[in-house]
Scaffold this active site. Structure first.
Site, PDB file in Angstrom:
ATOM      1  CE1 TYR A  75      -3.774   2.167   0.613  1.00 28.91           C
ATOM      2  CE2 TYR A  75      -2.068   3.648   2.462  1.00 28.91           C
ATOM      3  CZ  TYR A  75      -3.612   3.422   1.302  1.00 28.91           C
ATOM      4  OH  TYR A  75      -4.627   4.288   1.442  1.00 28.91           O
ATOM      5  CB  ALA A  76       3.691   2.230   2.087  1.00 31.24           C
ATOM      6  CB  THR A  93     -13.142   5.930   5.228  1.00 30.51           C
ATOM      7  OG1 THR A  93     -12.193   5.303   5.413  1.00 30.51           O
ATOM      8  CG2 THR A  93     -12.956   7.679   5.137  1.00 30.51           C
TER       9      THR A  93
END
Length: 145
Positions: free
Chosen positions: A53-54, A88
């Site tokens: 993800y990073a 979220t």
């Protein structure tokens, strides 16, 4: 390394393809417009167990900077937003020790709200940010300060 079977290429490909389509349209209209990409503060800081993800968000930051340099003189401004922990559904277990420890690292000690990110995006899309090109703007509640 990663908990999900996604690769950085897959995670940032959508941003690249949408940006490409938007820019083609803007250039047909005499090249005036703004692109705001959404990355993540993790693209700058990294996060253990979320390297995929990073890396993808770091790619979005590099894409933004490259596009900004290519398009500024054609009348298209490109910037990106680097949200921290935003309230979220992406954060599934808000009471996990890992998430609580991350929130504790913010100066405000809370999650950001989607509306706060939207306000920053609206600013970057407006003429009030007309001198901002290639910027990656953090909105993290003071992560690490």
């Amino acid at each position: 390394m990663s908990r999900e079977p996604r690769t950085p290429l897959v995670c940032s490909l959508g941003t690249f393809l949408v940006s490409q389509a938007v820019v083609k349209s803007l250039l047909k209209q005499e090249g005036h417009g703004v692109v705001v990409n959404i990355a993540s503060i993790l693209g700058r800081t990294g996060l253990r167990n979320y390297s995929h993800y990073a890396a993808s968000k770091g790619g979005v930051m590099a894409l933004t900077k490259s596009m900004a340099g290519e398009l500024a003189k054609k009348g298209v401004r490109v910037n990106c937003v680097l949200p921290g922990a935003i309230d979220t559904p992406l954060i599934k277990d808000k009471s996990s020790p890992e998430v609580l420890a991350y929130i504790a690292l913010t100066a405000l000690g809370r999650y950001g709200q989607p509306e706060e990110v939207a306000e920053l995006v609206a600013f970057l899309l407006s003429e009030k940010s007309s001198f901002m090109v290639g910027s990656c703007v953090e909105i993290t509640g003071g992560l690490g300060v």
